[in-house]
Scaffold this active site. Structure first.
Site, PDB file in Angstrom:
ATOM      1  N   LYS A 262       9.938   3.962  56.291  1.00 52.49           N
ATOM      2  CA  LYS A 262      10.814   3.426  57.336  1.00 52.49           C
ATOM      3  C   LYS A 262      11.216   1.981  57.017  1.00 52.49           C
ATOM      4  CE  LYS A 262       9.043   6.362  61.062  1.00 52.49           C
ATOM      5  NZ  LYS A 262       8.392   6.350  62.399  1.00 52.49           N
TER       6      LYS A 262
ATOM      7  N   TYR B 123      16.279  12.074  65.415  1.00 48.59           N
ATOM      8  CA  TYR B 123      15.218  11.963  66.424  1.00 48.59           C
ATOM      9  C   TYR B 123      15.615  12.599  67.758  1.00 48.59           C
ATOM     10  CZ  TYR B 123      12.380   8.890  63.483  1.00 48.59           C
ATOM     11  OH  TYR B 123      11.583   8.390  62.483  1.00 48.59           O
TER      12      TYR B 123
ATOM     13  N   THR C 252       0.159   8.965  65.108  1.00 43.93           N
ATOM     14  CA  THR C 252       1.173   8.100  65.726  1.00 43.93           C
ATOM     15  C   THR C 252       0.505   6.924  66.436  1.00 43.93           C
ATOM     16  OG1 THR C 252       2.705   9.953  66.011  1.00 43.93           O
ATOM     17  CG2 THR C 252       3.066   8.022  67.404  1.00 43.93           C
TER      18      THR C 252
ATOM     19  N   ASN D   1       5.688   1.853  62.288  1.00 43.49           N
ATOM     20  CA  ASN D   1       4.517   2.519  61.698  1.00 43.49           C
ATOM     21  C   ASN D   1       4.729   2.943  60.243  1.00 43.49           C
ATOM     22  OD1 ASN D   1       6.227   4.638  62.151  1.00 43.49           O
ATOM     23  ND2 ASN D   1       4.960   5.644  63.695  1.00 43.49           N
TER      24      ASN D   1
ATOM     25  N   HIS E 185       7.344   8.122  58.065  1.00 40.29           N
ATOM     26  CA  HIS E 185       7.567   9.344  58.844  1.00 40.29           C
ATOM     27  C   HIS E 185       7.243  10.532  57.955  1.00 40.29           C
ATOM     28  CE1 HIS E 185       9.704  12.474  61.154  1.00 40.29           C
ATOM     29  NE2 HIS E 185      10.110  12.899  59.968  1.00 40.29           N
TER      30      HIS E 185
ATOM     31  N   GLU F  52      15.125  18.412  58.740  1.00 44.16           N
ATOM     32  CA  GLU F  52      15.209  17.005  58.319  1.00 44.16           C
ATOM     33  C   GLU F  52      15.671  16.882  56.869  1.00 44.16           C
ATOM     34  OE1 GLU F  52      11.311  15.502  59.255  1.00 44.16           O
ATOM     35  OE2 GLU F  52      11.647  15.695  61.417  1.00 44.16           O
TER      36      GLU F  52
HETATM   37  P1  CMP Z   1       7.050   9.156  64.392  1.00 45.96           P
HETATM   38  O1  CMP Z   1       5.841   9.837  64.939  1.00 45.96           O
HETATM   39  O2  CMP Z   1       7.356   9.258  62.953  1.00 45.96           O
HETATM   40  O3  CMP Z   1       8.341   9.658  65.211  1.00 45.96           O
HETATM   41  C1  CMP Z   1       8.657   9.130  66.477  1.00 45.96           C
HETATM   42  C2  CMP Z   1       8.610   7.640  66.404  1.00 45.96           C
HETATM   43  O4  CMP Z   1       8.919   6.947  67.601  1.00 45.96           O
HETATM   44  C3  CMP Z   1       7.192   7.227  66.076  1.00 45.96           C
HETATM   45  O5  CMP Z   1       6.930   7.613  64.734  1.00 45.96           O
HETATM   46  C4  CMP Z   1       7.268   5.749  66.349  1.00 45.96           C
HETATM   47  O6  CMP Z   1       7.940   5.055  65.296  1.00 45.96           O
HETATM   48  C5  CMP Z   1       8.189   5.725  67.580  1.00 45.96           C
HETATM   49  N1  CMP Z   1       7.464   5.581  68.862  1.00 45.96           N
HETATM   50  C6  CMP Z   1       7.445   4.479  69.604  1.00 45.96           C
HETATM   51  N2  CMP Z   1       6.728   4.648  70.723  1.00 45.96           N
HETATM   52  C7  CMP Z   1       6.264   5.907  70.686  1.00 45.96           C
HETATM   53  C8  CMP Z   1       5.449   6.686  71.581  1.00 45.96           C
HETATM   54  N3  CMP Z   1       4.984   6.199  72.745  1.00 45.96           N
HETATM   55  N4  CMP Z   1       5.153   7.948  71.212  1.00 45.96           N
HETATM   56  C9  CMP Z   1       5.627   8.469  70.056  1.00 45.96           C
HETATM   57  N5  CMP Z   1       6.429   7.779  69.186  1.00 45.96           N
HETATM   58  C10 CMP Z   1       6.736   6.501  69.496  1.00 45.96           C
END
Ligand code: CMP
Length: 145
Positions: A11, A51, A93, A114, A117, A128
């Site tokens: 990312k 997303y 996550t 984070n 992905h 995807e």
């Molecule tokens: P990822 O799990 O790859 O896909 C959804 C993304 O949304 C997650 O990584 C984070 O970068 C972002 N995100 C931010 N807040 C949340 C949350 N509360 N729950 C899940 N994803 C979140």
């Protein structure tokens, strides 16, 4: 076990922090095959489509802003059980749930920013990969044979 493929994506924060090489090395060391790679910038429309499952969540605007803030590096990864293997390698996550040794645990304390992905299921992976790579290089298992 037949070969499966999945999407791993560094990312914008991972690219900004010069973590691309480290992340690719870690995933390659597991013995999976990287069979396609692309660096590109998501625009708002692409991020909304990618997303779509999170549309309406409170974090969706912040997620769009983050994912359009700079380039990403997308990798098509192949191996038996690729989806589960790559998902396990990136970590959970929620920061407090990340196991030591996973990419997110080692490189991020943040929920939104984070670093990486990975596709959550084989169905998500195919959707995807098609969004990111289109029709290019769809051959499975054609490298390192
Ligand atoms: P990822 O799990 O790859 O896909 C959804 C993304 O949304 C997650 O990584 C984070 O970068 C972002 N995100 C931010 N807040 C949340 C949350 N509360 N729950 C899940 N994803 C979140």
């Amino acid at each position: 076990m037949t070969t499966e493929r999945t999407l791993l994506m560094v990312k914008p924060d991972g690219v900004r922090r010069n973590l691309v090489g480290l992340i690719i090395a870690r995933i390659e060391q597991k013995g999976v095959v990287i069979s396609n790679m692309r660096m590109f910038c998501m625009d708002d429309a692409f991020a909304r489509t990618f997303y779509a499952e999170h549309d309406g969540r409170d974090f969706f605007p912040a997620l769009l802003s983050y994912m359009t803030s700079g380039p990403v590096v997308a990798l098509q990864v192949e191996s038996p059980n690729a989806v589960a293997i790559v998902r396990t390698s990136i970590g959970a996550t929620r920061p407090e749930d990340r196991l030591p040794g996973t990419i997110r645990a080692d490189f991020s304390t943040q929920l939104t920013e984070n670093v990486v992905h990975a596709s959550a299921s084989p169905t998500d992976a195919e959707r995807e990969l098609a969004l990111v790579f289109g029709d290019s290089c769809t051959t499975l298992g054609s490298i390192h044979t």
